[in-house]
Design a protein around this motif. Structure first.
Motif, mmCIF file in Angstrom:
data_model
loop_
_atom_site.group_PDB
_atom_site.id
_atom_site.type_symbol
_atom_site.label_atom_id
_atom_site.label_comp_id
_atom_site.label_asym_id
_atom_site.label_seq_id
_atom_site.Cartn_x
_atom_site.Cartn_y
_atom_site.Cartn_z
ATOM 1 N N THR B 322 44.594 62.956 45.398
ATOM 2 C CA THR B 322 44.688 62.800 43.950
ATOM 3 C C THR B 322 46.084 62.391 43.466
ATOM 4 O O THR B 322 46.200 61.462 42.674
ATOM 5 C CB THR B 322 44.228 64.079 43.244
ATOM 6 N N PHE B 325 46.443 58.809 44.121
ATOM 7 C CA PHE B 325 45.614 58.022 43.211
ATOM 8 C C PHE B 325 46.335 57.855 41.872
ATOM 9 O O PHE B 325 46.399 56.756 41.306
ATOM 10 C CB PHE B 325 44.288 58.759 43.027
ATOM 11 N N ILE B 326 46.889 58.967 41.365
ATOM 12 C CA ILE B 326 47.561 58.916 40.066
ATOM 13 C C ILE B 326 48.776 58.007 40.140
ATOM 14 O O ILE B 326 49.038 57.209 39.233
ATOM 15 C CB ILE B 326 47.952 60.342 39.625
ATOM 16 N N ALA B 329 47.534 54.489 39.991
ATOM 17 C CA ALA B 329 47.036 54.160 38.658
ATOM 18 C C ALA B 329 48.196 53.961 37.692
ATOM 19 O O ALA B 329 48.154 53.098 36.819
ATOM 20 C CB ALA B 329 46.116 55.270 38.159
ATOM 21 N N ARG B 330 49.264 54.771 37.853
ATOM 22 C CA ARG B 330 50.425 54.625 36.964
ATOM 23 C C ARG B 330 51.187 53.343 37.246
ATOM 24 O O ARG B 330 51.726 52.719 36.339
ATOM 25 C CB ARG B 330 51.376 55.814 37.145
#
Lengths: 349, 336
Positions: B322, B325-326, B329-330
């Motif tokens: 996670t 992933f963040i 995405a950022r």
């Protein structure tokens, strides 16, 4: 004929959109009709007229037993939870300014699920009882939903919040929440594990009056708050710069509205689990009916949400009788294609 | 960002180190756990099996688990690398795009309707489910006026994953017997799987691995963009279809063996690219090795966190994945 009818009191003035009021009244009647129809359907069919008679306290004792102790609590729970989820979604779509935002896609429901399962795991006794009053569960779910909502907001902050980034980070966190919820179920007692699977998908099966009495005041209170805040929500939707220009305290309002949204989603999830996609679909349907002014949109979304969840529960109860399917299956089966339709329509992604 | 290993020699050294690490962690996975055994006993259980408890645990539980972990981890990572390549989406992976959920849905559907139980049938159904889901997601992601965009693809995948997960739950609620049969499998775990499952799936896995190595050159060309690749004379549709077949083979087999295990397919290809750069001839083998190492490590960790119980390894990979992933995405979806 004027489209709007002003309503003025000494300390209050409001422009009433006539068409919207008509729409909302129709929706309310439809909700009531579905409620009565839903009560009348089931293994033992009761004529709608008998249902009304029983609800007014003039029915036969047999009908009264079936309706008051079995059917009514679960249908009312579906109604209230549907309202909460739908309004929660309407608020999110307003402040994030993204038609794809909804409490389940951006992980708020996941946070609430995790908190609720954790609550049950920590406070469950040796048997099937919970050692702390169940009344605290929406509070736990609310905290879970709020923490997740804030986390998504903070993590997607990078010179302001970009809606696409927010949705993506929400998807990631939702997956993590799902994994953690599975782990908490594993820690918990066995009876919880069997129940939790169904609960996560979202089901109002086995609702009782206690749950209805806990959830209803919570939801109604926040619905009232949200409705009073509708004005500020309208301004939020204009975007940060314009809203500030109009004298709105953008960041503070956004935070308060986010809290309202998480409170509603958290409360609903605590009792019915993750009934998916309602927060996404209902505001869109409502917007088609009454336009995008939040004063009318909030009650309309609430009613559409109630209709959706009650309808899903009705199908879940009767389609495969005597077996029960979680209502969340039907909202997801309806909602996922709708989501894809919105995806197809949206141009700037 | 330049890669860490810049010369071919360094890449070869890294590759061989990776192989040694995989072997080492397979060993660790066999040795460490609730029942303590030592390296000598492991060797002894192969050379002179004496039927003692420790030997049975090693042979029946630990060895299959370690080998399955390595194979599944490698397959998911390679599938993720190929998906990120052909969709040009840094968040692409079997779990986020709903392929795991789709394969799971079709398996549950088959168990409920036809009450099948043989692993070979499981495998074919998982392939079918993976294929159908990838086609749907790919099709939905490319709807609309601006064609296939990374964000649309991701959202379509997330929506399909949510829908399949819900439908699976619904079917399981209808059929409790099926629930008993597939629940162990739906949690996403490599614990308690028999070695027979791995050997049954091995032909498909090997086909997938070899296939992935065979199309690396074409993937390099494709990574310059569809137009350039077509201009260089590549049949881009053919390359994409071959890559899709490999993805379906690998992701489908991994799901058939271990159930849905998420995030490996996202994390590993990025690490592999950080190590060896943009050349798929290196990315694919490195992804395989790193995926095996990650899943083995996550699985060993899963045994120690809440001893004597175990955390499902899918939870571990989600917790590791996670933050990653963040981060991606950022950083933005346009950088691969």
């Amino acid at each position: 004929m004027n489209k709007y009818q002003p309503l003025r009191l000494k300390w209050f003035s409001y422009l009433v959109d006539k068409k919207a009021v008509l729409c909302i009244m129709l929706l309310a009647i439809l909700t009531l009709a579905l409620l009565i129809f839903s009560v009348s359907m089931g293994q033992m069919k009761i004529h709608p007229v008998d249902v009304v008679r029983t609800l007014l306290g003039m029915g036969e004792s047999m009908n009264e037993l079936v309706i008051k102790s079995f059917r009514l609590p679960r249908i009312l729970l579906a109604l209230v939870a549907g309202m909460a989820l739908a309004v929660s979604g309407a608020i999110l779509q307003g402040i994030i300014r993204n038609p794809l935002a909804s409490p389940d896609i951006i992980g708020i429901t996941g946070g609430a699920s995790l908190a609720a399962v954790t609550f049950l795991t920590i406070f469950s006794g040796r048997g099937t009882e919970v050692t702390v009053s169940i009344q605290w569960m929406p509070f736990a779910a609310f905290i879970g939903a709020s923490v997740l909502g804030l986390l998504v907001y903070i993590l997607s902050w990078k010179n302001g919040v970009n809606p696409v980034r927010l949705v993506l980070i929400g998807i990631g966190l939702a997956a993590a929440m799902q994994a953690l919820t599975n782990m908490m179920i594993l820690f918990g007692p066995l009876y919880l594990a069997t129940q939790a699977q169904i609960w996560i998908t979202g089901s109002v099966n086995g609702a009782n009056w206690n749950q209805v009495k806990t959830l209803t005041p919570w939801v109604l209170l926040f619905l009232l708050f949200v409705w009073m805040y509708a004005r500020r929500l309208n301004i939020q939707e204009l975007g940060e710069d314009l809203a500030r220009g109009f004298g709105s305290v953008v960041q503070k309002d956004r935070l308060v509205l986010l809290l309202f949204s998480t409170a509603l989603a958290g409360g609903a999830v605590a009792f019915v689990g993750g009934v998916g996609f309602v927060g996404l679909m209902a505001p869109h349907i409502a917007r088609k009916l009454v336009g995008s002014s939040f004063g009318a949109l909030i009650p309309a979304s609430a009613l559409v949400g109630a209709l959706l969840v009650m309808g899903a529960d009705l199908i879940a109860r009767t389609a495969f009788a005597p077996l029960e399917v979680p209502a969340g299956v039907f909202t997801a089966a309806l909602g996922a294609p709708y989501f894809i339709y919105l995806l197809y329509r949206s141009r700037n992604l | 960002m330049r890669e860490l290993l810049r010369t071919n020699l360094k890449k070869w050294i890294g590759f061989i180190t990776g192989i040694l690490l995989v072997v080492f962690f397979i060993g660790c996975s066999i040795v460490y756990g609730y029942t303590s055994v030592n390296w000598g006993m492991v060797v002894a259980s192969f050379t002179q099996f004496d039927g003692s408890n420790a030997h049975i645990i090693i042979q029946e539980s630990r060895v299959p688990r370690a080998l399955i972990g390595a194979a599944v981890g490698a397959s998911l990572a390679i599938a993720g690398a190929l998906m990120q390549g052909i969709t040009r989406n840094p968040l692409a992976s079997p779990s986020i795009f709903g392929i795991n959920a789709g394969a799971g849905f079709f398996i549950v559907l088959a168990v409920t309707l036809f009450s099948i139980s043989s692993i070979h049938q499981f495998a074919w159904i998982a392939f079918f489910g993976a294929m159908v889901t990838s086609l749907i997601v790919y099709f939905l992601g490319s709807l609309g006026r601006d064609g296939l965009t990374p964000v649309k693809l991701t959202l379509a995948g997330a929506a399909m994953a949510a829908m399949f997960a819900s439908l699976t739950q619904g079917m399981l609620a209808l059929d409790e017997k099926a629930l008993e049969e597939v629940l162990f499998w739906l949690t996403g775990s490599i614990e308690g799987r028999k070695l027979g499952i791995l050997t049954a799936m091995l032909p498909y896995l090997i086909a997938g691995w070899l296939g992935s190595l065979m199309i690396t050159g074409q993937m390099n060309t494709l990574s310059m963009g569809d137009d350039v690749a077509a201009g260089l004379g590549q049949n881009t549709a053919l390359v994409k279809i071959s890559a899709a077949v490999v993805i379906v083979l690998l992701a489908g087999s991994a799901v058939a063996i271990a159930g849905p295990i998420g995030f490996i397919g996202i994390v590993i290809p990025h690490i592999a690219r950080g190590l060896v750069g943009i050349d798929y001839r290196w990315i694919i083998p490195y992804s395989g090795l790193l995926g095996a190492i990650l899943l083995l490590l996550a699985d060993i960790g899963a045994r120690y966190i809440i001893m004597p119980k175990e955390v499902p390894v899918g939870v571990m990979t989600a917790l590791i994945g996670t933050p990653f992933f963040i981060y991606i995405a950022r950083r933005g979806l346009n950088k691969l």
